[in-house]
Design a protein around this motif. Structure first.
Motif, short mmCIF file in Angstrom:
data_model
loop_
_atom_site.label_atom_id
_atom_site.label_comp_id
_atom_site.label_asym_id
_atom_site.label_seq_id
_atom_site.Cartn_x
_atom_site.Cartn_y
_atom_site.Cartn_z
N LEU A 1 0.82 -1.22 0.00
CA LEU A 1 0.00 0.00 0.00
C LEU A 1 0.85 1.27 0.00
N ASN A 2 2.10 1.16 0.41
CA ASN A 2 2.97 2.34 0.51
C ASN A 2 3.99 2.44 -0.62
N ILE A 3 3.78 1.67 -1.68
CA ILE A 3 4.63 1.79 -2.86
C ILE A 3 3.86 2.60 -3.89
N ASP A 4 4.41 3.74 -4.24
CA ASP A 4 3.79 4.67 -5.17
C ASP A 4 3.85 4.12 -6.59
N LYS A 5 2.90 4.54 -7.43
CA LYS A 5 2.89 4.05 -8.82
C LYS A 5 4.13 4.49 -9.60
N ASN A 6 4.78 5.57 -9.16
CA ASN A 6 6.00 6.04 -9.81
C ASN A 6 7.25 5.47 -9.16
N GLY A 7 7.07 4.52 -8.26
CA GLY A 7 8.19 3.93 -7.54
C GLY A 7 8.44 4.65 -6.23
N THR A 8 8.93 3.92 -5.27
CA THR A 8 9.21 4.48 -3.95
C THR A 8 10.61 4.04 -3.54
N PRO A 9 11.44 4.98 -3.09
CA PRO A 9 12.77 4.58 -2.61
C PRO A 9 12.63 3.60 -1.44
N ALA A 10 13.38 2.52 -1.50
CA ALA A 10 13.30 1.50 -0.46
C ALA A 10 13.55 2.09 0.92
N THR A 11 14.41 3.09 1.02
CA THR A 11 14.74 3.68 2.31
C THR A 11 13.58 4.46 2.91
N GLY B 1 7.52 -12.12 -7.37
CA GLY B 1 7.15 -11.38 -8.57
C GLY B 1 6.14 -10.28 -8.33
N TRP B 2 6.06 -9.79 -7.09
CA TRP B 2 5.09 -8.73 -6.75
C TRP B 2 5.70 -7.34 -6.87
N ILE B 3 7.04 -7.28 -6.78
CA ILE B 3 7.73 -5.98 -6.91
C ILE B 3 8.95 -6.18 -7.81
N ARG B 4 9.49 -5.06 -8.26
CA ARG B 4 10.79 -5.06 -8.90
C ARG B 4 11.56 -3.87 -8.34
N ARG B 5 12.87 -4.01 -8.28
CA ARG B 5 13.72 -2.92 -7.78
C ARG B 5 14.58 -2.41 -8.93
N GLU B 6 14.70 -1.10 -8.98
CA GLU B 6 15.53 -0.47 -10.01
C GLU B 6 16.39 0.60 -9.36
N THR B 7 17.64 0.64 -9.78
CA THR B 7 18.54 1.70 -9.33
C THR B 7 18.12 3.00 -10.00
N ASP C 1 20.65 9.06 -9.31
CA ASP C 1 21.43 8.83 -8.08
C ASP C 1 21.56 7.33 -7.88
N LYS C 2 22.68 6.78 -8.24
CA LYS C 2 22.90 5.33 -8.21
C LYS C 2 22.85 4.73 -6.80
N ARG C 3 22.85 5.59 -5.78
CA ARG C 3 22.74 5.09 -4.39
C ARG C 3 21.32 4.72 -4.03
N VAL C 4 20.34 5.25 -4.79
CA VAL C 4 18.92 5.06 -4.48
C VAL C 4 18.36 3.89 -5.27
N VAL C 5 17.64 3.02 -4.57
CA VAL C 5 16.95 1.90 -5.20
C VAL C 5 15.45 2.15 -5.06
N ASN C 6 14.76 2.26 -6.19
CA ASN C 6 13.32 2.47 -6.18
C ASN C 6 12.60 1.13 -6.31
N VAL C 7 11.48 1.03 -5.60
CA VAL C 7 10.67 -0.18 -5.60
C VAL C 7 9.39 0.11 -6.39
N PHE C 8 9.07 -0.79 -7.33
CA PHE C 8 7.88 -0.66 -8.16
C PHE C 8 7.02 -1.91 -8.00
N LEU C 9 5.72 -1.76 -8.13
CA LEU C 9 4.82 -2.91 -8.12
C LEU C 9 4.75 -3.50 -9.52
#
Length: 147
Positions: free
Chosen positions: A40-50, A74-80, A84-92
């Motif tokens: 519920l807290n993962i935004d459609k545009n991706g949310t930083p894991a932190t 297979g419910w999420i995917r992570r993208e750098t 900013d290569k230090r940030v990993v965004n989480v997408f549904l």
């Protein structure tokens, strides 16, 4: 003082009952309440894991394990992040969106029942009291850190 006379007893027992109810419902979709809240807290545009752990009061290590499991399912995917290569965004993923919708529906149904049975006026008083409790706890924590 008897436990039933303390504020924390009522908050804790109510939350425990709500948690059991949500977990029982979530298990029908191979989820837990905690997983539902993460989705519920993962935004459609991706949310930083932190940003997810603090929103939910999770320890970073717990969230890391949970994200790994969600990725394996297979419910999420992570993208750098590209900038900013230090940030990993989480997408549904599409499946993750279905699971999020299931969790959202459970939350909405529970809230509808509470609003119908308790009423908006009493709930507003409840929300005001809970905000005041949160302010007091935050102030107490701040004074403890200052010592």
């Amino acid at each position: 003082m008897k436990a039933e006379k303390t504020v924390d007893y009522h908050i804790k027992t109510a939350w425990y009952a709500i948690s059991r109810m949500y977990n029982s419902n979530a298990s029908k979709a191979d989820m837990s309440m905690a997983v539902g809240y993460v989705l519920l807290n993962i935004d459609k545009n991706g949310t930083p894991a932190t940003k997810i752990a603090p929103l939910l009061g999770l320890e970073p290590r717990s969230l890391t394990r949970m994200l790994k499991t969600l990725e394996e399912k297979g419910w999420i995917r992570r993208e750098t992040d590209r900038t900013d290569k230090r940030v990993v965004n989480v997408f549904l993923t599409e499946e993750g969106k279905k699971k999020r919708d299931f969790a959202r529906q459970g939350v909405l149904e529970f809230n509808d029942i509470i609003y119908q049975r308790v009423g908006e006026e009493k709930l507003q008083v409840f929300f005001d009291v809970m905000k005041e409790i949160q302010r007091l706890v935050d102030a107490e924590n701040a004074s403890l850190r200052a010592e």
